[in-house]
Design a protein around this motif. Structure first.
Motif, mmCIF file in Angstrom:
data_model
loop_
_atom_site.group_PDB
_atom_site.id
_atom_site.type_symbol
_atom_site.label_atom_id
_atom_site.label_comp_id
_atom_site.label_asym_id
_atom_site.label_seq_id
_atom_site.Cartn_x
_atom_site.Cartn_y
_atom_site.Cartn_z
ATOM 1 N N THR A 249 0.850 -1.193 0.000
ATOM 2 C CA THR A 249 0.000 0.000 0.000
ATOM 3 C C THR A 249 0.883 1.239 0.000
ATOM 4 O OG1 THR A 249 -0.063 0.161 2.423
ATOM 5 C CG2 THR A 249 -1.733 -1.228 1.375
ATOM 6 N N GLY A 251 0.292 3.606 2.156
ATOM 7 C CA GLY A 251 0.290 4.040 3.546
ATOM 8 C C GLY A 251 0.829 2.957 4.445
ATOM 9 N N HIS A 252 0.386 2.970 5.682
ATOM 10 C CA HIS A 252 0.834 1.958 6.630
ATOM 11 C C HIS A 252 0.259 0.598 6.228
ATOM 12 C CE1 HIS A 252 2.695 4.748 9.433
ATOM 13 N NE2 HIS A 252 1.637 5.532 9.278
ATOM 14 N N PRO A 253 1.086 -0.417 6.059
ATOM 15 C CA PRO A 253 0.570 -1.735 5.680
ATOM 16 C C PRO A 253 -0.187 -2.386 6.833
ATOM 17 C CG PRO A 253 2.905 -1.889 6.155
ATOM 18 C CD PRO A 253 2.558 -0.418 6.210
ATOM 19 N N GLN A 254 -1.120 -3.240 6.488
ATOM 20 C CA GLN A 254 -1.897 -3.961 7.478
ATOM 21 C C GLN A 254 -1.503 -5.433 7.447
ATOM 22 O OE1 GLN A 254 -6.100 -3.887 6.822
ATOM 23 N NE2 GLN A 254 -6.588 -5.104 8.626
#
Length: 772
Positions: A249, A251-254
């Motif tokens: 991603t 942004g911050h990965p999940q």
């Protein structure tokens, strides 16, 4: 192991690695126009050029069936009545389109030639359709009025839950679904919900659909014929190891985590079988130890992806439940019978296969005959897939039903009263492509075998619900579909459609060339396809590229029915290649010995057969340049490509290993343990997937890996460590258009048909994947 449809990513990687050289071999540099011309032969471009195909005909309880007929002007929903010999539009398309538009909240216009219908049923002049996920009852007797079917929505203010997938009872009055790891049932008419189980918790829930490699919210269960009981299981994954995934991603990965047993794990998923009385509700646990999370044919407990439970069947009176348990290594099967009231179990029969057992091809073929107290059983014990009849009381064999060469692949209908089986088979017609599927009938006692589809073609069969008729769609790789309806004696009662490929041919399409070559042993016939450029010139020399998938659950070439596009093989050929696919030894639909040829030796990957076949073709056709040979494949084909590059570096000059699973120990337990056997560890921690009694490997440094018993003289791809180093200047790399000079120079340095090292090619491929 998943064999997906050929992705355009494969083509993109091939464009980026080897196409340029092919163009240069013909004396020029390939251009953007060349790539655009090749892309015209991808499936999304050629499939729309074929009209009047018949796929997924849907039989109705009244003996009629409907299908979608796509023509130049759009889609016509067509209704066929074999008894009356009639065919025509299923309804007034314009009237239904207007009625659906009026019934939709936003009153959006609906195109009559492209109705968004996914499900269809008929009640006199009323048509029940599912469109955009909603069900409508449409009265078309007058001007046409559609009314949304009223249901108690779980998205209402009183109940904010989203409605879960469900399994409908045979009497259509109840829907079973999973909520908070427990099984519930909903009364379809009133919306009332009843909790059936109460002790389900995370990783120990009921009817769970999670095989590790795939999962869904669909419940895995089987309703009894009287709609009063449910057969299902409580799935125990509490001790299973986990798999982790971090999506890419901006942004911050999940971090995503789920239960995923691996090869050799001490603790794997188990199921505890139960029968639930719906009205009580009462849970009856079957009196047996937990069972393996296995089926008799696929690498999941349910082979239909959360739709039914293949190896479980009820008696006609709903008092008994028959099921087949499978050992962890897929070698042994137990046919068992359970009392639905008490949970008592009786073991009726068992079968042990030396290497692996399967109950058919893409369909479980055993059947519980409760009325006659018998079992129809599938086995490959005589080297071919045959049907057998067993006594349910004694577990003894009564008689073998089918005989001779060729396989029963799928039993599609059983006439218990007439004691006759209707089945698809392959390899039974001498002188024909052994992969062509034909339809047969045979009596329970083995007499009266009859071919019902005489045409020399591949036949796709859909039997009516009562077994009186069947839809026969037959074609070959070079000849388009003809669709007819036959009665159960094989007589044609109605001609339905003929596929129109006029527009496809006008676009320059040419069919593939079926090929037959000898396997590595110089004796066994192998079959496949060859693709040449549409502007083929026999005076030129063409590099040869092999699109491989080694199996063992399927082969490289796919089915033998007509299709406008065989993945991306013709598109690749357009750029100056001869492209081939060959179904090597170790793949299905042939004899048992053929299918289990490299059992326990997954590193074989059919590559010796691919090499032998390519050399034979080059000897036959002087326009094939065997000194410029390449290979590409996806998933298992990626693994095979790596094996080819490591084991035959002097033969294969280029390989594209797409998403290859290069170490089977990192894949889910069920697949590799079926095809290679259970993992064995020696005292020095050298891990193997090896069968007892087979010779030990030569010792290797600690930390190296192998899959299956080693074939001395052939180093296996799974024993290699494919470099996973970070690409040089990775942050500066971009995917450039094919005519960009920087991209061309980088491609030529790392990937040509003129002698790059295999490891260099694989590392170059790895870098390309990061930047794409």
């Amino acid at each position: 192991m998943y064999l997906g449809k050929s992705l355009s990513a494969i083509s993109a990687l091939a464009l980026g690695c080897i196409f340029t050289t092919a163009g240069m071999a013909q004396g020029r540099q390939l251009t953007t126009e060349d790539y655009a011309r090749a892309e015209k032969f991808m499936n999304y471009n050629v499939n729309p050029l074929v009209y009047h195909s018949v796929s997924d005909p849907t039989w109705l309880p009244d003996g009629r069936f409907w299908y979608r007929d796509r023509g130049a002007d759009g889609i016509t929903f067509t209704l066929v009545d074999p008894a009356k010999g009639t065919k025509g539009p299923a309804f007034d398309h314009a009237k239904l389109a207007n009625a659906l538009a009026e019934a939709s909240p936003a009153k959006h216009k609906v195109d009559a030639q492209h109705l968004p219908i996914s499900e269809l049923a008929f009640e006199g002049a009323t048509v029940v359709v599912t469109a955009h996920g909603k069900q409508f009852r449409c009265d078309l007797s007058g001007a046409g009025v559609c009314t949304a079917v009223a249901t108690k929505s779980e998205t209402s203010a009183a109940s904010p839950r989203r409605r879960a997938p469900s399994d409908i009872s045979p009497d259509k009055t109840k829907a079973a679904f999973i909520r908070d790891y427990n099984l519930w049932v909903r009364d379809i008419a009133t919306g009332k919900e009843t909790q059936l189980t109460t002790d389900g918790v995370k990783d120990y829930g009921y009817a769970t659909d999670n095989a590790g490699w795939q999962m869904s919210d669909n419940p895995i269960l089987v309703w009894s014929p009287d709609s009063k009981k449910i057969a299902t299981f409580q799935q125990d994954q509490r001790k299973d190891g986990e798999m982790y995934l971090v999506p890419v991603t901006n942004g911050h990965p999940q971090l995503k985590a789920w239960k995923y047993p691996l090869v050799g794990d001490k603790d794997v998923t188990m199921i505890e079988r139960v029968i639930i009385d719906v009205d009580s509700p009462k849970v009856v646990r079957l009196k047996m130890q937990p069972d393996q999370h296995r089926s008799t044919i696929c690498d999941d407990v349910s082979c239909r992806g959360g739709s039914g439970w293949d190896d479980v069947q009820w008696s006609d009176d709903s008092k008994h439940l028959a099921f087949v348990s499978t050992s962890r290594d897929h070698k042994q099967e137990w046919f068992r019978l359970a009392d639905a009231e008490t949970g008592d179990i009786r073991e009726v029969m068992t079968e042990i296969a030396p290497k692996f057992f399967e109950s058919g091809n893409d369909k479980v073929n055993w059947k519980y005959l409760s009325k006659s107290n018998e079992i129809l059983w599938f086995s490959e014990r005589d080297n071919w897939g045959q049907m057998y009849l067993y006594d349910l009381t004694t577990g003894k064999l009564k008689n073998q039903i089918t005989h001779g060469e060729g396989n029963v692949t799928q039993v599609l209908a059983v006439d218990e009263a007439g004691r006759k089986i209707y089945f698809l088979g392959v390899g039974k017609e001498k002188g024909r492509d052994p992969y062509f599927s034909h339809y047969y009938s045979v009596n329970f006692d083995g007499s009266g075998l009859k071919l019902l589809t005489p045409e020399d073609a591949d036949h796709a069969i859909t039997s009516s619900l009562d077994g009186r008729y069947f839809v026969d769609v037959y074609s070959t790789p070079t000849q388009p579909q003809t669709t007819v309806v036959r009665n159960n004696e094989g007589k044609v009662v109605l001609e339905v459609a003929k596929q129109d490929i006029t527009k496809l041919v006008a676009a320059g399409w040419v069919p593939p060339t079926p090929i037959t070559v000898k396997a590595r042993d110089g004796k066994t016939d192998l079959y496949g396809f060859m693709f040449k450029p549409t502007n083929f010139d026999a005076s030129k020399k063409y590099p040869i590229v092999n699109n491989v998938y080694p199996g063992p659950q399927t082969g490289s070439c796919g089915g033998r029915s007509f299709t406008a596009s065989h993945r991306d093989m013709q598109a690749l050929a357009e750029l100056g290649f001869v492209v081939v696919c060959i179904d090597g030894m170790g793949t299905p639909f042939r004899s048992k010995a053929f299918h289990e040829f490299y059992f326990g030796n997954l590193g074989d990957n059919t590559i010796p057969d691919q090499v032998a076949g390519m050399k034979e073709l080059a000897a036959k056709y002087p326009w094939i340049d065997i000194d410029r040979a390449g290979m590409y494949g996806h998933s298992g084909g990626g693994n095979a490509t790596a094996a080819a590059m490591f084991n035959y570096p002097d033969f294969f000059k280029v390989g594209i290993a797409e998403s290859g699973n290069h170490d089977q120990r990192d894949y889910e337990d069920d697949w590799a343990e079926k095809w290679a056997g259970l993992e064995v560890k020696n005292p020095r921690r050298h891990q193997q997937l090896r069968q007892p009694g087979q010779p030990e490997h030569r010792e290797k440094p600690e930390g190296s890996s192998s899959v299956g018993p080693r074939n001395d003289g052939q180093q296996r791809a799974a024993e290699q460590h494919v470099a996973r180093s970070r690409c040089p200047h990775q942050s500066q790399q971009r995917l450039r258009p094919p005519d960009d000079p920087q991209r061309r120079s980088r491609i030529r340095r790392g990937s040509t048909l003129y002698g790059s090292t295999p490891l260099g090619l694989l590392r170059q491929k790895s870098c390309r994947r990061h930047t794409a």
